[in-house]
Design an enzyme around this catalytic site. Structure first.
Site, PDB file in Angstrom:
ATOM      1  N   ASP A 159       8.346   3.931   5.146  1.00 49.58           N
ATOM      2  CA  ASP A 159       8.351   5.312   5.462  1.00 49.58           C
ATOM      3  C   ASP A 159       9.867   5.526   6.049  1.00 49.58           C
ATOM      4  O   ASP A 159      10.318   6.723   5.610  1.00 49.58           O
ATOM      5  CB  ASP A 159       7.327   5.675   6.532  1.00 49.58           C
ATOM      6  CG  ASP A 159       5.967   5.478   6.225  1.00 49.58           C
ATOM      7  OD1 ASP A 159       5.693   5.951   5.376  1.00 49.58           O
ATOM      8  OD2 ASP A 159       5.260   4.694   6.796  1.00 49.58           O
ATOM      9  N   THR A 161       0.768  -1.360  -0.025  1.00 52.48           N
ATOM     10  CA  THR A 161      -0.057  -0.122   0.081  1.00 52.48           C
ATOM     11  C   THR A 161       0.807   1.156   0.100  1.00 52.48           C
ATOM     12  O   THR A 161       1.807   1.157   0.595  1.00 52.48           O
ATOM     13  CB  THR A 161      -0.802  -0.084   1.161  1.00 52.48           C
ATOM     14  OG1 THR A 161      -1.899  -1.262   1.015  1.00 52.48           O
ATOM     15  CG2 THR A 161      -1.715   1.147   1.297  1.00 52.48           C
ATOM     16  N   GLY A 178       0.610   5.420   5.576  1.00 51.36           N
ATOM     17  CA  GLY A 178      -0.701   5.408   4.746  1.00 51.36           C
ATOM     18  C   GLY A 178      -1.786   4.583   5.712  1.00 51.36           C
ATOM     19  O   GLY A 178      -2.786   4.523   5.219  1.00 51.36           O
ATOM     20  N   GLU A 221      -0.661  -4.930   6.622  1.00 46.84           N
ATOM     21  CA  GLU A 221       0.554  -4.845   5.967  1.00 46.84           C
ATOM     22  C   GLU A 221       1.270  -5.901   6.755  1.00 46.84           C
ATOM     23  O   GLU A 221       2.275  -6.817   6.166  1.00 46.84           O
ATOM     24  CB  GLU A 221       1.223  -3.573   5.827  1.00 46.84           C
ATOM     25  CG  GLU A 221       0.767  -2.606   4.581  1.00 46.84           C
ATOM     26  CD  GLU A 221       1.347  -1.312   4.807  1.00 46.84           C
ATOM     27  OE1 GLU A 221       1.297  -0.787   3.848  1.00 46.84           O
ATOM     28  OE2 GLU A 221       1.763  -0.758   5.609  1.00 46.84           O
ATOM     29  N   ASP A 252       6.395  -3.896  -0.678  1.00 50.20           N
ATOM     30  CA  ASP A 252       5.646  -3.017  -0.239  1.00 50.20           C
ATOM     31  C   ASP A 252       6.570  -1.941   0.021  1.00 50.20           C
ATOM     32  O   ASP A 252       7.759  -1.818  -0.056  1.00 50.20           O
ATOM     33  CB  ASP A 252       5.235  -3.305   1.240  1.00 50.20           C
ATOM     34  CG  ASP A 252       4.095  -2.950   1.917  1.00 50.20           C
ATOM     35  OD1 ASP A 252       3.766  -1.629   1.162  1.00 50.20           O
ATOM     36  OD2 ASP A 252       3.554  -3.012   2.834  1.00 50.20           O
TER      37      ASP A 252
HETATM   38  C1  5RP Z   1       1.136   2.468   4.305  1.00 46.43           C
HETATM   39  C2  5RP Z   1       2.599   2.177   4.229  1.00 46.43           C
HETATM   40  C3  5RP Z   1       3.374   2.939   3.234  1.00 46.43           C
HETATM   41  O1  5RP Z   1       4.034   1.517   2.612  1.00 46.43           O
HETATM   42  C4  5RP Z   1       4.375   3.855   3.392  1.00 46.43           C
HETATM   43  O2  5RP Z   1       3.734   4.721   4.146  1.00 46.43           O
HETATM   44  C5  5RP Z   1       5.110   4.187   2.307  1.00 46.43           C
HETATM   45  O3  5RP Z   1       4.137   4.932   1.605  1.00 46.43           O
HETATM   46  P1  5RP Z   1       4.682   5.728   0.162  1.00 46.43           P
HETATM   47  O4  5RP Z   1       5.134   4.808  -0.625  1.00 46.43           O
HETATM   48  O5  5RP Z   1       3.563   6.640  -0.084  1.00 46.43           O
HETATM   49  O6  5RP Z   1       5.759   6.888   0.788  1.00 46.43           O
HETATM   50  O7  5RP Z   1       3.200   1.530   5.085  1.00 46.43           O
HETATM   51  O8  5RP Z   1       0.497   2.057   5.528  1.00 46.43           O
END
Ligand code: 5RP
Length: 224
Positions: free
Chosen positions: A84, A25, A97, A103, A81
């Site tokens: 952050d 996600t 997210g 996840e 995946d």
């Molecule tokens: C969602 C997550 C995402 O993988 C994480 O926030 C990274 O997101 P992005 O690729 O938009 O920076 O853990 O829960």
């Protein structure tokens, strides 16, 4: 092509017909899922996807990727995946997210996990990014006070309209401001042990492969 798109597309080259694939996600995983959808349609890639959020499920359904729930598969071959933050030992913070719970459930059923990020996510110590903790609404104010008392500078995650953010499981997220997190395994266990905490965003000992988008292209980093 932006860095997120570059890593998302490259991660799709790890996927072969016959695999059960965890679909992450976020804005980086988005490109991975798009590329998998393209390969399913144009190349006849024959996989089963297991999604990590309602959002990714909707995307995958639109692309025509065959899906099963995590409860319908024995295991997942590879999950791709985003993250952050990633520390040098490949511990990470996820859940920016809001999808940390699904996840982590999908990650724990996966034989292999590949994280895809741009280079800004690689850090010396975790914690500059707010650490998400998913909590059930009942009693969440009490948990909030506990986090405050411990000096974790908690904030309930809110939407633009000021309402509390609700996860796919209808829980709240409390984001913690704790830096540096030098022992994520112990800190994660401490948070998880609190009644009312459903999950926390420290992902440890999960991945050995990170694809990093840089202005010079995608770097593949492995542990060890
Ligand atoms: C969602 C997550 C995402 O993988 C994480 O926030 C990274 O997101 P992005 O690729 O938009 O920076 O853990 O829960």
């Amino acid at each position: 092509m932006n860095m997120k798109e570059m890593v998302g597309k490259q991660a799709a080259t790890y996927i072969e017909s016959g695999m059960t694939v965890g679909l992450g996600t976020g804005s980086t995983a988005y490109y991975f899922v798009e590329e998998i959808g393209r390969r399913v349609k144009e190349e006849g890639l024959d996989i089963i996807g297991v999604t990590t959020s309602k959002r990714t499920k909707e995307q995958a359904e639109k692309l025509g990727i065959p899906l099963k729930s995590v409860d319908e598969v024995d295991f997942i071959d590879v999950t791709v995946d985003g993250a952050d933050e990633i520390a040098p030992d490949f511990s990470g913070i996820k859940g920016g997210g809001g999808a940390l719970l699904f996840e982590k459930i999908v990650a724990e059923q996966s034989k292999r996990i590949i994280w895809i990020v741009d280079e800004s996510k690689m850090v010396d110590y975790l914690g500059r990014f707010p650490l998400p903790v998913e909590v059930i609404p009942y009693g969440s104010e009490q948990l909030f006070k506990k986090f405050e008392a411990k000096g974790y500078r908690p904030k309930f995650r809110v939407l633009e309209n000021g309402e509390r953010y609700l996860t796919d499981s209808q829980n709240y997220i409390i984001d913690l401001d704790v830096f540096p997190i030098k022992d994520p395994v112990t800190f994660g266990a401490e948070l998880k042990a609190l009644t009312g905490v459903v999950e926390q965003g420290l992902f440890t000992n999960m991945t050995e492969t990170v694809l990093i988008g840089t202005p010079d292209g995608v770097k593949v980093q492995t542990l060890g």
